[in-house]
Design a protein around this motif. Structure first.
Motif, PDB file in Angstrom:
ATOM      1  N   UNK A 157     -24.728  45.766  41.204  1.00 14.08           N
ATOM      2  CA  UNK A 157     -25.759  44.990  41.765  1.00 14.08           C
ATOM      3  C   UNK A 157     -26.859  45.110  40.752  1.00 14.08           C
ATOM      4  N   UNK A 158     -26.936  44.389  39.571  1.00 15.11           N
ATOM      5  CA  UNK A 158     -27.872  44.558  38.776  1.00 15.11           C
ATOM      6  C   UNK A 158     -28.605  43.169  38.489  1.00 15.11           C
ATOM      7  N   UNK A 159     -29.869  43.213  38.167  1.00 15.15           N
ATOM      8  CA  UNK A 159     -30.807  41.981  38.148  1.00 15.15           C
ATOM      9  C   UNK A 159     -30.151  41.012  37.105  1.00 15.15           C
ATOM     10  N   UNK A 160     -30.391  39.789  37.312  1.00  9.64           N
ATOM     11  CA  UNK A 160     -29.897  38.691  36.444  1.00  9.64           C
ATOM     12  C   UNK A 160     -30.790  38.771  35.131  1.00  9.64           C
ATOM     13  N   UNK A 161     -31.943  39.036  35.235  1.00  5.38           N
ATOM     14  CA  UNK A 161     -33.149  39.113  34.320  1.00  5.38           C
ATOM     15  C   UNK A 161     -32.922  40.080  33.299  1.00  5.38           C
ATOM     16  N   UNK A 162     -31.998  41.075  33.468  1.00  2.00           N
ATOM     17  CA  UNK A 162     -31.882  41.954  32.703  1.00  2.00           C
ATOM     18  C   UNK A 162     -31.071  41.344  31.262  1.00  2.00           C
ATOM     19  N   UNK A 163     -31.575  41.729  30.054  1.00  2.00           N
ATOM     20  CA  UNK A 163     -31.014  41.286  28.641  1.00  2.00           C
ATOM     21  C   UNK A 163     -29.485  41.512  28.589  1.00  2.00           C
ATOM     22  N   UNK A 164     -28.934  40.669  27.837  1.00  2.00           N
ATOM     23  CA  UNK A 164     -27.373  40.303  27.404  1.00  2.00           C
ATOM     24  C   UNK A 164     -27.001  41.921  27.292  1.00  2.00           C
ATOM     25  N   UNK A 165     -26.121  42.197  27.573  1.00  2.00           N
ATOM     26  CA  UNK A 165     -25.240  43.462  27.291  1.00  2.00           C
ATOM     27  C   UNK A 165     -26.016  44.876  28.396  1.00  2.00           C
ATOM     28  N   UNK A 166     -27.336  44.550  28.627  1.00  2.00           N
ATOM     29  CA  UNK A 166     -27.908  45.728  29.139  1.00  2.00           C
ATOM     30  C   UNK A 166     -27.446  46.244  30.668  1.00  2.00           C
ATOM     31  N   UNK A 167     -26.959  45.328  31.295  1.00  2.00           N
ATOM     32  CA  UNK A 167     -26.510  45.452  32.456  1.00  2.00           C
ATOM     33  C   UNK A 167     -25.118  46.397  32.447  1.00  2.00           C
ATOM     34  N   UNK A 168     -24.206  46.103  31.235  1.00  2.00           N
ATOM     35  CA  UNK A 168     -23.131  46.937  30.953  1.00  2.00           C
ATOM     36  C   UNK A 168     -23.367  48.263  30.545  1.00  2.00           C
ATOM     37  N   UNK A 169     -24.215  48.323  29.922  1.00  2.00           N
ATOM     38  CA  UNK A 169     -24.771  49.776  29.380  1.00  2.00           C
ATOM     39  C   UNK A 169     -25.325  50.431  30.431  1.00  2.00           C
ATOM     40  N   UNK A 170     -26.117  49.844  31.315  1.00  2.00           N
ATOM     41  CA  UNK A 170     -26.665  50.647  32.484  1.00  2.00           C
ATOM     42  C   UNK A 170     -25.639  50.796  33.631  1.00  2.00           C
ATOM     43  N   UNK A 171     -24.586  50.150  33.746  1.00  2.00           N
ATOM     44  CA  UNK A 171     -23.493  50.502  34.607  1.00  2.00           C
ATOM     45  C   UNK A 171     -22.612  51.704  34.312  1.00  2.00           C
ATOM     46  N   UNK A 172     -22.485  51.686  32.676  1.00  2.00           N
ATOM     47  CA  UNK A 172     -21.822  52.871  32.268  1.00  2.00           C
ATOM     48  C   UNK A 172     -22.653  54.160  32.596  1.00  2.00           C
ATOM     49  N   UNK A 173     -23.768  54.098  32.343  1.00  2.00           N
ATOM     50  CA  UNK A 173     -24.764  55.176  32.404  1.00  2.00           C
ATOM     51  C   UNK A 173     -25.013  55.887  33.783  1.00  2.00           C
TER      52      UNK A 173
END
Length: 330
Positions: A108-124
């Motif tokens: 459930x991550x914001x669509x406005x996050x920069x490309x790739x950031x959601x994946x890194x945030x998901x891992x963290x």
């Protein structure tokens, strides 16, 4: 700051007091500015290190006929070592941790996050939840965690390791067993490496580093990444005002199990606190894996809440199924 040179082991209580006062109040430099004042927490760390060195020097005979400089008893008028601030408030509740877990599962991550950031945030976020569900261990432990023979011997149901922090501090180290409850397995399926005997579970943390300095650098960077991204998730996804760090996972683990009335001995042993066991204890499993699963399952609350209205609307078959499920749990 220092204008009292120490020669050899000619150091006494007055020297330690002078150093302590400088850290506590600061000193004026050549331009009249106050410098050197540090926090009580940092001062306490330095003074405890100094006390350890002093005690070692005394035991080796290097400091003789010197008054012991440390005591927190005010009337003795010796150097008092400040107690660190309490961190009892630095934890997330079961409900909050459950909500973070749902964010991970639902991505459930914001669509406005920069490309790739959601994946890194998901891992963290996965690493943050892993620290919580893995008995509150830290990223140094996570980085060294391997798929040991014990993992395979238990049918991939548990990890066993020795805490990095206490490996050289206690005889045999502090051995910890982690039951891999279902939510933990769900996270491992997404962010962990494929199980290989003696292979690292989270190789991305150390990135192949073998030297202690390199490991420390990688772990520090990963801690920073996790903290920054978890705070961002809390603020921008869940609209919370808390700013948790990795250390909150350990506090949350211990606090939430205590609030769930899990016995204190289990909490202490599962967190790898050093204890004095008899030889017999080494050969007797104090907490069978089934019990560990039962206790660690209290860390999240994933069961849907059933209201009186729900029960009234159930069919007889549904009520029977619910009762059978409750009986099975017991």
């Amino acid at each position: 700051m220092w204008n009292r040179p120490i020669v050899g082991f000619k150091v006494d209580k007055e020297d330690i007091e002078y150093w302590n006062n400088g850290m506590m109040h600061g000193v004026k430099d050549e331009t009249g500015n106050l410098v050197g004042k540090i926090s009580n927490t940092t001062r306490g760390i330095y003074l405890r290190s100094c006390r350890a060195v002093w005690n070692e020097c005394v035991s080796l005979g290097y400091l003789t006929n010197q008054e012991y400089p440390f005591s927190n008893i005010q009337k003795k008028k010796l150097v008092s070592i400040p107690v660190g601030e309490s961190r009892k408030h630095c934890y997330l509740t079961v409900e909050q941790m459950t909500e973070l877990y749902r964010v991970f599962v639902e991505k459930r991550y914001p669509d406005i996050w920069k490309s790739g950031y959601a994946e890194r945030a998901h891992y963290s976020l996965g690493l943050f939840l892993v620290q919580y569900l893995c008995n509150g261990f830290n990223l140094a432990d996570a980085g060294e965690l391997t798929y040991s023979q014990y993992y395979f011997d238990t049918g991939r149901k548990a990890f066993k390791f020795k805490r990095v922090k206490t490996t050289n501090r206690t005889e045999g180290g502090s051995e910890v067993i982690i039951p891999i409850i279902e939510p933990l397995q769900r996270i491992l399926d997404e962010i962990a490496a494929e199980p290989v005997l003696n292979g690292f579970v989270f190789p991305k943390i150390l990135q192949g580093a073998t030297l202690k300095a390199d490991k420390r650098k990688r772990i520090s960077q990963e801690n920073s990444n996790v903290q920054d991204r978890i705070i961002k998730i809390c603020q921008e996804v869940l609209h919370w005002e808390v700013r948790p760090s990795g250390t909150w996972c350990r506090h949350s683990y211990g606090t939430n199990l205590a609030h769930a009335r899990v016995e204190q001995r289990y909490i202490s042993e599962s967190m790898g606190h050093s204890t004095n066991h008899s030889i017999t204890d080494r050969y007797i499993a104090q907490y069978p894996l089934e019990t560990q699963f039962e206790y660690n399952s209290k860390l999240l609350d994933l069961e849907p809440k059933i209201t009186e209205e729900d029960i009234n609307s159930m069919t007889e078959e549904q009520k029977t199924a619910m009762l059978l499920k409750l009986l099975t749990k017991k």
